[in-house]
Design a protein around this motif. Sequence first.
Motif, PDB file in Angstrom:
ATOM      1  N   THR A  94       9.228   5.303  -4.038  1.00 22.36           N
ATOM      2  CA  THR A  94       8.788   4.375  -3.150  1.00 22.36           C
ATOM      3  C   THR A  94       7.832   4.248  -2.356  1.00 22.36           C
ATOM      4  O   THR A  94       8.807   5.409  -1.438  1.00 22.36           O
ATOM      5  N   GLU A  96       6.018   3.461   1.517  1.00 20.34           N
ATOM      6  CA  GLU A  96       5.923   2.216   2.450  1.00 20.34           C
ATOM      7  C   GLU A  96       5.838   2.360   3.486  1.00 20.34           C
ATOM      8  O   GLU A  96       5.820   3.199   3.911  1.00 20.34           O
ATOM      9  N   ALA A 102       8.502  -9.009   7.099  1.00 20.15           N
ATOM     10  CA  ALA A 102       7.983 -10.055   6.447  1.00 20.15           C
ATOM     11  C   ALA A 102       7.116 -10.849   7.652  1.00 20.15           C
ATOM     12  O   ALA A 102       8.500 -11.426   8.043  1.00 20.15           O
ATOM     13  N   THR A 107      -0.019 -11.204   3.959  1.00 17.51           N
ATOM     14  CA  THR A 107       0.408 -10.332   3.049  1.00 17.51           C
ATOM     15  C   THR A 107      -0.438  -8.829   3.152  1.00 17.51           C
ATOM     16  O   THR A 107      -1.112  -8.982   4.078  1.00 17.51           O
ATOM     17  N   TYR A 108       0.259  -8.112   2.130  1.00 17.65           N
ATOM     18  CA  TYR A 108      -0.279  -6.872   2.441  1.00 17.65           C
ATOM     19  C   TYR A 108      -1.154  -6.045   0.703  1.00 17.65           C
ATOM     20  O   TYR A 108      -0.202  -6.897  -0.430  1.00 17.65           O
ATOM     21  N   SER A 124      -1.558  -2.146  -5.560  1.00 15.79           N
ATOM     22  CA  SER A 124      -0.082  -3.625  -5.625  1.00 15.79           C
ATOM     23  C   SER A 124      -1.065  -4.583  -4.372  1.00 15.79           C
ATOM     24  O   SER A 124      -2.118  -4.553  -3.873  1.00 15.79           O
ATOM     25  N   GLN A 127       1.828  -8.343  -1.481  1.00 14.36           N
ATOM     26  CA  GLN A 127       3.421  -8.343  -1.140  1.00 14.36           C
ATOM     27  C   GLN A 127       2.940  -9.093   0.497  1.00 14.36           C
ATOM     28  O   GLN A 127       2.572  -8.440   1.647  1.00 14.36           O
ATOM     29  N   THR A 129       5.195  -7.771   2.699  1.00 12.57           N
ATOM     30  CA  THR A 129       5.580  -6.603   3.324  1.00 12.57           C
ATOM     31  C   THR A 129       5.309  -4.843   2.436  1.00 12.57           C
ATOM     32  O   THR A 129       4.645  -4.680   1.349  1.00 12.57           O
ATOM     33  N   LYS A 131       5.386  -2.445   0.710  1.00 15.62           N
ATOM     34  CA  LYS A 131       6.713  -1.605  -0.402  1.00 15.62           C
ATOM     35  C   LYS A 131       6.374  -1.519  -0.950  1.00 15.62           C
ATOM     36  O   LYS A 131       6.172  -3.132  -2.128  1.00 15.62           O
ATOM     37  N   VAL A 132       5.964  -0.790  -1.972  1.00 12.99           N
ATOM     38  CA  VAL A 132       5.618  -0.401  -3.557  1.00 12.99           C
ATOM     39  C   VAL A 132       6.206   0.583  -3.837  1.00 12.99           C
ATOM     40  O   VAL A 132       6.618   1.639  -3.339  1.00 12.99           O
TER      41      VAL A 132
END
Length: 168
Positions: A94, A96, A102, A107-108, A124, A127, A129, A131-132
């Motif tokens: 992960t 992040e 949020a 968005t990100y 990504s 999103q 937040t 986090k991917v």
Amino acid sequence: MDDVTLVLKDADGGEIGRVRPELRFESCDDRDAHRRAIIQQDVEVSSALSSIDLLYRGETLDSFRPDLAPSAGAQALEGMTLGPPQPGSEHRRTLEAAGVEARKGVTYMVQAKPDNVNQWQTISVGQPTPKVSIDKNQFPGARSVEVRLVQNAGFTTQTVSESVVKLD
């Protein structure tokens, strides 16, 4: 198609300008049948721009009114970090920026550039937040990845963090 118009408006609803957008139609459409298209149009964003209305034959079909969200810069971003391997997969981790919550209208997008490549890869988008989940195998031969975090808050897009993450 002259029936479609974008109307740019200020905060009071006053018209700033009108644009006839470029429409991209499906290539398989029958020209005599109802046709679907996407709008491909850049507009100049000024400090006065508050909303964009989509008109078809003079009737408003939709309006885009981004929320005035605070920038992520106010949330002390210290960069992206890579977590431990995910259960059941040694290569999946992960990635992040911790502590970012949020928020409506924000968005990100996360982009990565391995140390052995000169191109950014978007990994990504959209999103809520930053986090991917990533697979280290998507960066073959790389020992580290430069990560760029881009925030979109309506009409405003800004890079809010750039950091280097070691893949070891």
